[in-house]
Scaffold this active site. Structure first.
Site, mmCIF file in Angstrom:
data_model
loop_
_atom_site.group_PDB
_atom_site.id
_atom_site.type_symbol
_atom_site.label_atom_id
_atom_site.label_comp_id
_atom_site.label_asym_id
_atom_site.label_seq_id
_atom_site.Cartn_x
_atom_site.Cartn_y
_atom_site.Cartn_z
ATOM 1 N N CYS A 50 -3.152 1.490 6.639
ATOM 2 C CA CYS A 50 -3.209 0.823 7.949
ATOM 3 C C CYS A 50 -4.033 1.609 8.964
ATOM 4 O O CYS A 50 -4.652 1.015 9.846
ATOM 5 C CB CYS A 50 -1.800 0.608 8.489
ATOM 6 S SG CYS A 50 -0.782 -0.485 7.470
ATOM 7 N N GLU A 84 -10.347 -5.637 9.997
ATOM 8 C CA GLU A 84 -9.771 -4.582 9.161
ATOM 9 C C GLU A 84 -10.299 -4.720 7.741
ATOM 10 O O GLU A 84 -10.030 -5.702 7.055
ATOM 11 C CB GLU A 84 -8.246 -4.668 9.164
ATOM 12 C CG GLU A 84 -7.589 -3.564 8.349
ATOM 13 C CD GLU A 84 -6.079 -3.620 8.411
ATOM 14 O OE1 GLU A 84 -5.452 -2.546 8.454
ATOM 15 O OE2 GLU A 84 -5.514 -4.729 8.403
ATOM 16 N N GLU A 121 4.446 -3.879 12.364
ATOM 17 C CA GLU A 121 3.383 -2.896 12.130
ATOM 18 C C GLU A 121 2.250 -3.645 11.442
ATOM 19 O O GLU A 121 2.360 -4.027 10.278
ATOM 20 C CB GLU A 121 3.894 -1.756 11.256
ATOM 21 C CG GLU A 121 5.009 -0.937 11.891
ATOM 22 C CD GLU A 121 4.602 -0.255 13.182
ATOM 23 O OE1 GLU A 121 3.388 -0.050 13.386
ATOM 24 O OE2 GLU A 121 5.489 0.066 13.992
ATOM 25 N N ASN A 159 0.797 -1.232 0.000
ATOM 26 C CA ASN A 159 0.000 0.000 0.000
ATOM 27 C C ASN A 159 0.829 1.282 0.000
ATOM 28 O O ASN A 159 0.378 2.306 -0.495
ATOM 29 C CB ASN A 159 -1.011 -0.007 1.154
ATOM 30 C CG ASN A 159 -0.360 -0.153 2.511
ATOM 31 O OD1 ASN A 159 0.675 -0.795 2.662
ATOM 32 N ND2 ASN A 159 -0.972 0.432 3.520
#
Length: 474
Positions: A281, A375, A247, A151
């Site tokens: 994110c 998510e 992350e 991304n």
């Protein structure tokens, strides 16, 4: 265009290649090497061999290399943006913003290379410490394995390479299979900038083959990973005692209090929810609005979102393009339908056009719906109401994730309460959780990750502290 592996400072042919296709229209973009475990081993060996020379490289030279990389990207910024746009289906204007951030990230890394956090220790603060002089130094951990997602294929690479080079580590980088062109582009800039051979190695291929290899190899000392919680937790279980930064995912939320001027923040809410098709994110996924402003939030967001332009990522006017894969489109649409079946209202969107999911606003989504508790990584946001401030805080915290959270309120007492009570790595007052600048500490709690990025903080994760103590002679 046929790319090669970058190993030991040399561009090397791979045994196997695969076509890289545009997520937007399926056009062939390049032939990409698919590294084998043997080729991954060569990359690790090159990084391991180069680690001593890199360790000895003076801080000012590391800083100069990183500054040169930022300058070279600046000189080729339009080429860089177009690479991101075509391989990631990121609208060109958004890709240009990512390039600008990448330039800044390498500049921050250059600055931090000159000021590694060494410190003097007052040994005589403890009985028995008299007559000693001591200091603690930060030393490079060794070889860093970096695994990056699709991304932000240039700036998230920068957040791995920048601190690694600044602190004197060598790197084996495995970029996402869909976005390797940006990583190879960056390798070319490091080569031109004078990085020692073997200090950076870039290999592309299957995560189950080369990803596992670089994470488990005993010559690797640090693993830095950005991606899904499932993969990240699996890698951590395999990595043993290596230093590790993860992350991972999020379902970031914002609280909007009564009395907030909703129209003044609508642009920010739409940006947070729909920028890069929600494939961020810290994309804004959950909005908890006081019942007195809930309807106004929905209407203001609909008005702003209606003006978004859909199209080819290289179209200058495009705000929204396709998701990264057809499978992701299918999944996002299934989750929208699931929320509808559970009683949610579709206020905007809820449809797809090819591989593009139209920006979608849902209302009154049950907590157990996937678009709320998982998510989404797509252009979907929901707006739910609340009546009591503590209720809103509890709703945000009732999540497996905790990366960043936002709060809009005119009441400073509520703002401070939120800063203390929200379970997240970052709390942003009067802003969306999607905000990030590249030198701030960034990372999450719970299933959102482990460790912190932001150049200064990532350097701490990639170095070992060594104490040196001198005992004065009698």
């Amino acid at each position: 265009m046929k790319k090669k592996l970058f190993i030991g400072g040399e561009w090397q042919e791979a045994q196997e290649y695969q076509d890289l296709l545009s997520p937007y229209d399926g056009e062939k973009l390049a032939e990409i090497p698919v590294a084998s475990e043997t080729e991954a081993d060569r990359a690790i060996a090159a990084a391991f061999h180069a680690r001593k020379d890199m360790r000895k490289l003076p801080a000012h030279q590391r800083a100069e290399i990183l500054y040169n990389v930022s300058r070279l990207i600046e000189e080729n910024r339009e080429e860089a943006a177009r690479l991101i746009a075509v391989e990631a289906a990121k609208p060109l204007q958004t890709a240009r913003t990512e390039v600008a951030r990448s330039i800044m990230t390498y500049k921050f890394a250059s600055e931090e290379a000159r000021r590694l956090p060494n410190e003097m220790i007052n040994m005589d603060a403890a009985p028995g410490g008299e007559g000693r002089i001591a200091y603690a130094v930060r030393e490079p951990a060794g070889v860093a394995a970096a695994i990056t997602p699709f991304n932000f294929p240039m700036n998230l690479v920068a957040h791995k390479l920048g601190p690694a080079v600044a602190s004197g580590n060598t790197i084996v980088l495995k970029p996402a299979s869909q976005t390797p062109l940006s990583a190879y582009f960056i390798a070319e800039q490091f080569e031109k900038a004078g990085l020692p051979k073997g200090a950076l190695n870039v290999i592309t291929g299957k995560g189950s083959v080369i990803g596992d290899k670089i994470v488990t190899d005993p010559r690797v000392s640090v693993v830095t990973f950005t991606g899904s919680p499932e993969v990240g937790i699996g890698l951590r279980n395999k990595a043993g005692l290596k230093k590790m930064t993860l992350e991972l995912g999020s379902n970031s939320a914002v609280i909007i209090d009564k009395g907030v001027d909703v129209r003044s923040i609508a642009d920010r809410l739409v940006l947070g929810a729909f920028a890069y098709q929600g494939q961020v994110c810290i994309s804004l996924q959950r909005i908890y609005a006081h019942e007195s402003v809930k309807d106004a939030v929905i209407e203001a967001m609909k008005e702003k979102a209606d003006s978004l332009v859909y199209g080819h990522p290289l179209d200058e006017a495009a705000d929204i393009s396709s998701l990264i894969s057809e499978g992701d489109c299918d999944r996002v649409m299934e989750w929208i339908r699931e929320a509808e079946n559970k009683g949610a209202e579709v206020c905007l969107g809820g449809e797809r056009n090819g591989n593009t999911v139209l920006p979608t606003i849902l209302a009154d989504v049950p907590h157990d719906a996937s678009v709320s508790c998982r998510e989404v990584f797509g252009p979907v946001v929901h707006v739910n109401g609340f009546s009591d401030w503590q209720e809103a805080v509890d709703l945000v915290n009732d999540s497996d994730y905790g990366l960043q959270a936002g709060v809009f309120t005119n009441d400073m007492n509520k703002a401070f309460r939120a800063s203390e009570e929200l379970e997240a790595g970052g709390v942003l007052i009067n802003d969306i959780p999607t905000f990030r600048v590249d030198h701030m500490p960034y990372g999450g709690v719970k299933n959102s990750g482990y460790g912190r990025e932001g150049i200064k903080y990532a350097i701490q994760e990639m170095t070992e502290m060594k104490l040196v103590s001198f005992r004065k002679s009698e």
